[in-house]
Write an enzyme that holds these catalytic residues in place. Structure first.
Site, PDB file in Angstrom:
ATOM      1  N   TYR A 146       0.866  -1.196   0.000  1.00 54.38           N
ATOM      2  CA  TYR A 146       0.000   0.000   0.000  1.00 54.38           C
ATOM      3  C   TYR A 146       0.889   1.227   0.000  1.00 54.38           C
ATOM      4  O   TYR A 146       1.836   1.304   0.784  1.00 54.38           O
ATOM      5  CB  TYR A 146      -0.901  -0.003   1.231  1.00 54.38           C
ATOM      6  CG  TYR A 146      -1.745   1.238   1.425  1.00 54.38           C
ATOM      7  CD1 TYR A 146      -1.511   2.099   2.485  1.00 54.38           C
ATOM      8  CD2 TYR A 146      -2.787   1.538   0.554  1.00 54.38           C
ATOM      9  CE1 TYR A 146      -2.288   3.239   2.671  1.00 54.38           C
ATOM     10  CE2 TYR A 146      -3.573   2.677   0.734  1.00 54.38           C
ATOM     11  CZ  TYR A 146      -3.326   3.518   1.789  1.00 54.38           C
ATOM     12  OH  TYR A 146      -4.099   4.652   1.971  1.00 54.38           O
ATOM     13  N   ASP A 241       9.301   2.704  -0.930  1.00 56.33           N
ATOM     14  CA  ASP A 241       8.301   3.343  -0.078  1.00 56.33           C
ATOM     15  C   ASP A 241       8.658   3.000   1.369  1.00 56.33           C
ATOM     16  O   ASP A 241       8.323   1.927   1.856  1.00 56.33           O
ATOM     17  CB  ASP A 241       6.888   2.872  -0.424  1.00 56.33           C
ATOM     18  CG  ASP A 241       5.852   3.541   0.472  1.00 56.33           C
ATOM     19  OD1 ASP A 241       4.658   3.449   0.153  1.00 56.33           O
ATOM     20  OD2 ASP A 241       6.250   4.139   1.505  1.00 56.33           O
ATOM     21  N   LYS A 274       5.495   9.270   8.467  1.00 57.03           N
ATOM     22  CA  LYS A 274       5.306   8.747   9.831  1.00 57.03           C
ATOM     23  C   LYS A 274       6.365   9.256  10.814  1.00 57.03           C
ATOM     24  O   LYS A 274       6.259  10.376  11.327  1.00 57.03           O
ATOM     25  CB  LYS A 274       5.213   7.222   9.787  1.00 57.03           C
ATOM     26  CG  LYS A 274       3.969   6.731   8.989  1.00 57.03           C
ATOM     27  CD  LYS A 274       3.839   5.232   9.003  1.00 57.03           C
ATOM     28  CE  LYS A 274       2.786   4.778   8.015  1.00 57.03           C
ATOM     29  NZ  LYS A 274       1.424   4.778   8.551  1.00 57.03           N
TER      30      LYS A 274
HETATM   31  P1  KE4 Z   1      -0.531   8.427   4.596  1.00 53.54           P
HETATM   32  O1  KE4 Z   1      -1.106   9.123   3.370  1.00 53.54           O
HETATM   33  O2  KE4 Z   1      -1.578   7.607   5.321  1.00 53.54           O
HETATM   34  O3  KE4 Z   1       0.236   9.379   5.500  1.00 53.54           O
HETATM   35  O4  KE4 Z   1       0.569   7.393   4.074  1.00 53.54           O
HETATM   36  C1  KE4 Z   1       0.209   6.436   3.130  1.00 53.54           C
HETATM   37  C2  KE4 Z   1       1.172   5.255   3.224  1.00 53.54           C
HETATM   38  C3  KE4 Z   1       2.149   5.132   2.261  1.00 53.54           C
HETATM   39  N1  KE4 Z   1       3.041   4.111   2.296  1.00 53.54           N
HETATM   40  C4  KE4 Z   1       2.996   3.185   3.285  1.00 53.54           C
HETATM   41  C5  KE4 Z   1       3.988   2.069   3.278  1.00 53.54           C
HETATM   42  C6  KE4 Z   1       2.009   3.267   4.290  1.00 53.54           C
HETATM   43  O5  KE4 Z   1       1.962   2.319   5.257  1.00 53.54           O
HETATM   44  C7  KE4 Z   1       1.082   4.324   4.273  1.00 53.54           C
HETATM   45  C8  KE4 Z   1      -0.019   4.453   5.308  1.00 53.54           C
HETATM   46  N2  KE4 Z   1      -0.106   3.382   6.239  1.00 53.54           N
HETATM   47  C9  KE4 Z   1      -1.410   3.153   6.823  1.00 53.54           C
HETATM   48  C10 KE4 Z   1      -1.355   1.897   7.705  1.00 53.54           C
HETATM   49  N3  KE4 Z   1      -0.905   0.753   7.030  1.00 53.54           N
HETATM   50  C11 KE4 Z   1      -1.890   4.334   7.586  1.00 53.54           C
HETATM   51  C12 KE4 Z   1      -3.119   4.088   8.432  1.00 53.54           C
HETATM   52  C13 KE4 Z   1      -4.370   4.551   7.754  1.00 53.54           C
HETATM   53  O6  KE4 Z   1      -4.521   4.394   6.518  1.00 53.54           O
HETATM   54  O7  KE4 Z   1      -5.224   5.074   8.500  1.00 53.54           O
END
Ligand code: KE4
Length: 437
Positions: A146, A241, A274
């Site tokens: 993701y 990523d 993060k």
């Molecule tokens: P954000 O747009 O949520 O800040 O980041 C997206 C993203 C991109 N790449 C990786 C590897 C990620 O894990 C994420 C976001 N992770 C999720 C949990 N697996 C955030 C939690 C959520 O979607 O509420």
């Protein structure tokens, strides 16, 4: 004492009237596991307290950012000081330069970096930059990874290798994902075939080096070496990523872990988030000067953001990085995470529950499977019902893990040995119930 009124449920009912699903990000709604989301009232260190005032040991930590635990004094002080100087200017600040210097200093593959406000924005921008820098349209991603919710990345595997992806979300027109090829994680044969078929058209290959969105699946070294070789051979950019793994699995991110196994290994672009914001909205993407200088205002690839490099967020991120780069920080965090994982494995074995687990730095994952999965289809062989029993068994006893079997877990420097022991003994009790269920 169970409160007469469940304030979590009260708040959830209120929220659902006004916010789709009652949440501002789907995974928080507990749809996968059922039950009532815990509305956080406050958090401190390794804990949060929900709307009923119940304390939980927190293994999500905002899905990774809270590597120091909640409310670390040095971070709180830095943010309090920053807000007194202003919330946002829409103009450059010294702190953005300091944070760029920190990131470039800690991640050798990054010569230049652009700050943004979310991982989605960083990943989306990295794709556009790769396409602009190479003049190519096609991208490769992997099933189970993701990278945020940009349209081009909301795609699942097509019917076969050579076919391109289909949208995973309504509202994404097929033509938007027609250039996105979805391959099986850890599948070298598919990688070879994809590049043989489309090599000269591929702008980039984007990968979670340790797939935290499949809970915890490592890219095998031979597979990662092949990703690097094929990208180099065909002039495609290898995009790591590291939104989840960056500054979480090691100070230099997952790329520093692979560089130990593959001498000289570097991705071309890195996506970060993060931890670098310490819990505030901040993410980044970076790489070689020649590629990054394709970005506006220097080059033809447009990218922008009102709150990019926000002065309060950069203060929070800088204070966080300052703590985690201290000598011994990652040794200590790694030891804690390893002891948690080893304890959970032992508890599961004692209770006869099929269980596999892995960890790197402050990130861990586990599966109710005898062997660690290597790809998405294997992850999805997990018994969702039993995971949900485990999730709620832990939650009822004040242990908060991810409300989905495909999400990773996170230990912070604030977690104590006592917290870890409590977690392991509680898990043992819950495992016992699982077997008889
Ligand atoms: P954000 O747009 O949520 O800040 O980041 C997206 C993203 C991109 N790449 C990786 C590897 C990620 O894990 C994420 C976001 N992770 C999720 C949990 N697996 C955030 C939690 C959520 O979607 O509420």
């Amino acid at each position: 004492m169970t409160p007469s009124i469940d304030h979590n449920q009260e708040l959830f009912d209120r929220a659902k009237q006004l916010i789709p699903g009652g949440v501002n990000s789907p995974v928080r709604a507990f749809k996968a596991v059922g039950g009532t989301p815990r509305f956080v009232q406050r958090a401190q260190g390794a804990y949060f307290w929900d709307a009923n005032g119940k304390r939980h040991i927190d293994y999500i930590g905002s899905w990774g950012p809270m590597i120091l635990g909640h409310g670390h004094p040095a971070v709180v002080e830095a943010v309090q000081k920053a807000v007194l100087e202003g919330f946002s200017y829409g103009a450059p600040t010294e702190r953005e330069v300091e944070l760029a210097e920190e990131i470039v200093g800690l991640v050798p593959s990054i010569e230049m970096v652009r700050l943004v406000s979310s991982g989605t924005e960083a990943a989306m921008s990295a794709i556009r930059l790769a396409r602009g820098a190479t003049g190519r349209s096609k991208i490769i991603k992997f099933e189970g990874c993701y990278h945020g919710h940009a349209d081009a990345l909301l795609v699942k595997a097509g019917s076969g290798l050579a076919t391109f992806g289909n949208p995973t979300s309504a509202g994404v027109p097929p033509e938007v994902v027609q250039h996105t090829l979805v391959l099986e994680y850890n599948n070298v044969a598919q990688l070879d075939e994809a590049f043989a078929l489309h090599g000269p058209e591929i702008a980039c290959l984007m990968i979670e080096p340790i797939a935290g969105n499949m809970n915890f699946v490592r890219a095998g070294v031979p597979f990662m070496r092949r990703c690097r070789e094929l990208c180099t051979q065909h002039g495609a950019l290898l995009v790591f990523d590291e939104v989840m793994t960056g500054f979480r699995v090691a100070l230099g991110g997952a790329q520093s872990v692979y560089a130990k196994a593959i001498p000289g290994f570097k991705p071309d672009l890195s996506v970060l988030g993060k931890v670098i914001g310490g819990g505030m909205p901040l993410a980044a993407f970076g790489g070689p000067r020649a590629v990054m200088e394709q970005l506006a205002p220097l080059g033809p690839v447009y990218q922008a953001g009102t709150l990019s490099g926000n002065p309060v967020a950069t203060a929070c991120g800088l204070a966080t990085l300052k703590e985690i780069r201290k000598t011994g920080f990652f040794d200590g965090l790694t030891a804690k995470t390893r002891s948690l994982v080893d304890g959970l494995k032992a508890a599961a074995a004692q209770e006869g529950v099929p269980f596999s687990a892995d960890c790197e730095g402050g990130m861990f994952g586990f599966f109710l499977l005898p062997e660690l999965p290597q790809n998405y289809p294997q992850v999805m062989k997990s018994d969702g019902r039993r995971f949900n029993q485990l999730f709620h068994g832990l939650l009822d006893r004040g242990i908060y893990i991810a409300p989905a079997l495909y999400e990773a877990g996170f230990v912070s420097s604030a977690h104590t040995e006592a917290d870890l022991s409590e977690t392991i003994s509680t898990a043992k009790e819950v495992f016992r119930g699982l077997v008889s269920a």
